[in-house]
Design an enzyme around this catalytic site. Structure first.
Site, mmCIF file in Angstrom:
data_model
loop_
_atom_site.group_PDB
_atom_site.id
_atom_site.type_symbol
_atom_site.label_atom_id
_atom_site.label_comp_id
_atom_site.label_asym_id
_atom_site.label_seq_id
_atom_site.Cartn_x
_atom_site.Cartn_y
_atom_site.Cartn_z
ATOM 1 N N LYS A 125 -13.549 15.227 46.088
ATOM 2 C CA LYS A 125 -12.496 14.360 46.634
ATOM 3 C C LYS A 125 -11.211 14.635 45.864
ATOM 4 O O LYS A 125 -11.256 15.083 44.719
ATOM 5 C CB LYS A 125 -12.867 12.892 46.446
ATOM 6 C CG LYS A 125 -13.977 12.436 47.364
ATOM 7 C CD LYS A 125 -13.991 10.915 47.414
ATOM 8 C CE LYS A 125 -15.247 10.437 48.080
ATOM 9 N NZ LYS A 125 -15.677 9.140 47.567
ATOM 10 N N HIS A 128 -6.392 11.877 42.635
ATOM 11 C CA HIS A 128 -5.192 11.195 43.116
ATOM 12 C C HIS A 128 -4.362 10.622 41.962
ATOM 13 O O HIS A 128 -4.716 10.755 40.794
ATOM 14 C CB HIS A 128 -5.523 10.150 44.172
ATOM 15 C CG HIS A 128 -6.440 9.066 43.700
ATOM 16 N ND1 HIS A 128 -6.069 8.133 42.776
ATOM 17 C CD2 HIS A 128 -7.730 8.774 44.040
ATOM 18 C CE1 HIS A 128 -7.071 7.310 42.571
ATOM 19 N NE2 HIS A 128 -8.095 7.686 43.312
ATOM 20 N N HIS A 131 -5.902 8.606 39.254
ATOM 21 C CA HIS A 131 -6.614 9.388 38.239
ATOM 22 C C HIS A 131 -5.631 10.002 37.251
ATOM 23 O O HIS A 131 -5.940 10.176 36.076
ATOM 24 C CB HIS A 131 -7.462 10.488 38.882
ATOM 25 C CG HIS A 131 -8.584 9.953 39.730
ATOM 26 N ND1 HIS A 131 -8.767 10.318 41.037
ATOM 27 C CD2 HIS A 131 -9.567 9.064 39.438
ATOM 28 C CE1 HIS A 131 -9.815 9.669 41.523
ATOM 29 N NE2 HIS A 131 -10.318 8.898 40.577
#
Ligand code: ARG
Length: 567
Positions: A125, A128, A131
């Site tokens: 994933k 983003h 993070h």
């Protein structure tokens, strides 16, 4: 270095016999109230006297000779202490000459271990912007604790476990050769995931296959495990590019999957505690008494949860690292999760040394000032693009300001990345962060580039001076003007600032402090000619410039910001 607060406390203790006096001493905001102040109204109840009387009594009995404390004054019930400037200048300059790059460090954490859980993106994933915050805040806390002598263990608790891997495996099995997951892993895996999800919605038998895959993965089936490993490695390789740009490191990459064989023990312990309850086919720990919803340990379909893995991680980390503190850096959306997990952890039979020292370090969201940044899937920003854009914007600015600069690329990288990091760490964590290119790259604002620019200015002064004088030849009296003293006072506070930042897990305390130091340096620089014709004056001022240089670089390094030597 003289600890003035302690020194003053000892003196007052001699008179009053109040052991905890140090806790009462404040640094007044108003300079006229001295450098340290004792608000005597806080003692009035205990001593049964008016604050003015207490202050005057203490003052009369104090044994002070002027060398360290220049004068003591009573004002409106406050007892105000003025430090002798020569003593202050001497103590700061000598400390820097002795400690150099280690100035500000201390040993209060010696023999203690702190585990920091940060970054923790999810495999397959996108990494983003949340993070990124976790990575930057956690990375800075890592350095702050290290500077205090703690042994630090940085853990990237990767999201590499869950039923979605059953789906990904199914998708890959069906269409793997259509996607170039080696080239662009996260994008391609995301596409596979979206496609298989759509198919699952149409066809229950496919969903069943996905569930089977996950079951097989848990049981160690070779094909499934190998694919999972491949997804994990490729994703990590992509994340690593971001970690390289930020220069962030981890001591452990044990993610959620690492705990797959360690959760049964948790379930057993909780079962034996008698607190694990059946609820609609699931197993939960009720937390009504703590005004929280139940913590889900086993779902009704038999699978474990994010919380179960965090509980297993607590047990493992206590046993493996014997930590004195464990920090978890995530967005505030997970506040309830950690409250629940920390509460349930008390049932694991661990020593309170561990369960009392679990701390969630939450942070706010990132808001974009404009829609200018490249966004995918609505609000998900590709982090690597963002960091590259920071570098290229920095590069443009450098091109305008100083086209003949050497190593322009390297410097643009430090400035661009430094701007993003500083912006992330400039406010109290919990505040939402505003992401605006022009603000964060403004060389005159309260920004990373401004700190770097000030640092570079100290460098060029030191270069012009040609040498750094030895500290014992310096005439301290020449630094007693207001702008010099204010700068020296700020430099003196550095080690307290690092301790304060750690005690609150707030890197912004250091960012704000560094802006202060940079501004005080500019004031000093504007008021004083540094490279003076008079050698004695020059040496004193050059030395203070050197002190500032050390603090700015060291402080920035605690935030994870690198200083260019020129720009
Ligand atoms: N992977 C999670 C997420 O992206 C963060 C994990 C934080 N650490 C933990 N021990 N739960 O939201």
């Amino acid at each position: 270095m003289i600890d003035y607060k302690k020194f003053i406390s000892e003196k007052i203790k001699e008179v009053t016999n109040i052991e905890t006096i140090e806790d009462f001493i404040e640094i007044p905001a108003n300079k006229e109230m001295g450098d340290y102040s004792l608000p005597c109204f806080k003692l009035a109840k205990e001593l049964k006297k008016s604050p003015q009387m207490i202050a005057n009594d203490i003052k009369e009995q104090l044994n002070i000779d002027g060398e360290i404390i220049q004068k003591v004054e009573e004002k409106n019930g406050y007892l105000n202490f003025f430090i002798n400037s020569e003593s202050l200048i001497k103590t700061v300059l000598e400390e820097i000459s002795e400690k150099k790059e280690e100035f500000g460090e201390s040993k209060i954490g010696a023999g203690k271990t702190v585990v920091i859980d940060y970054s923790a993106p999810n495999i397959a994933k996108p990494f983003h912007i949340g993070h990124l915050r976790s990575t930057v805040i956690g990375g800075s806390l890592y350095k702050i604790y290290e500077a205090l002598g703690y042994k630090v263990i940085g853990i990237n608790h990767l999201g590499d476990y869950g039923t979605q891997f059953g789906k990904l495996i199914e998708g890959y099995k069906r269409w793997g050769q259509e996607y170039n997951i080696e080239e662009d892993p996260i994008n391609e895996l995301t596409k596979i995931y979206v496609r298989i999800n759509d198919l699952c919605k149409e066809d229950d038998s496919v969903l069943e296959e996905c569930r089977n895959n996950f079951k097989k993965l848990e049981d160690g089936d070779e094909y499934c495990t190998n694919l999972w490993k491949k997804f994990r490695e490729l994703s990590l390789k992509e994340f690593q590019r971001i970690y390289d740009l930020l220069d962030v490191h981890f001591d452990s990459l044990n993610g959620e999957a690492f705990y797959s064989d360690k959760m049964q023990e948790i379930v057993d312990i909780l079962q034996n505690s008698g607190k694990l309850e059946e609820s609609e086919g699931a197993k939960v720990i009720k937390l009504d008494e703590k005004q929280m919803p139940p913590c889900l340990i086993i779902k009704s379909n038999g699978s474990t949860t994010y919380a179960t893995r965090d509980l297993a991680a607590i047990l493992y980390r206590a046993r493996t690292y014997d930590f004195d503190k464990a920090l978890y850096v995530t967005s505030y959306e997970q506040i309830l999760h950690f409250k629940q997990v920390f509460e349930v952890a008390k049932l694991l039979g661990l020593d309170e040394k561990y369960t009392d020292n679990l701390t969630h370090v939450p942070f706010g969201m990132v808001q974009l000032s404009t829609g200018k940044m490249s966004t995918r899937e609505g609000n998900i920003i590709k982090l690597e693009d963002l960091l590259s854009e920071a570098i290229s914007r920095a590069s443009q600015i450098i091109e305008e300001k100083n086209p003949h600069l050497q190593d322009k690329e390297e410097i643009a990288k430090k400035v661009g990345i430094g701007a993003v990091i500083f912006n992330d760490l400039y406010n109290s964590r919990i505040k939402d962060e505003i992401f605006d290119w022009d603000t964060m790259l403004n060389f005159n604002g309260e920004t990373g580039p401004y700190l770097q620019y000030t640092y570079v200015r100290t460098n060029s002064i030191l270069e012009k001076a040609k040498y750094i004088p030895t500290v014992n030849t310096i005439n301290y009296n020449l630094l007693s003007d207001e702008t010099s003293i204010n700068l020296i006072k700020a430099i003196y506070e550095f080690s307290n600032i690092i301790k304060l930042a750690a005690s609150k897990n707030e890197p912004y305390i250091i960012s704000r402090y560094l802006i202060d130091v940079a501004q005080l340096f500019s004031t000093f620089y504007n008021a004083n000619k540094i490279i003076d014709e008079n050698t004695e004056i020059k040496e004193a001022r050059v030395y203070l410039t050197y002190c500032t240089n050390i603090v700015l670089k060291k402080g920035a390094s605690l935030l994870g910001i690198k200083m260019p030597e020129r720009m």
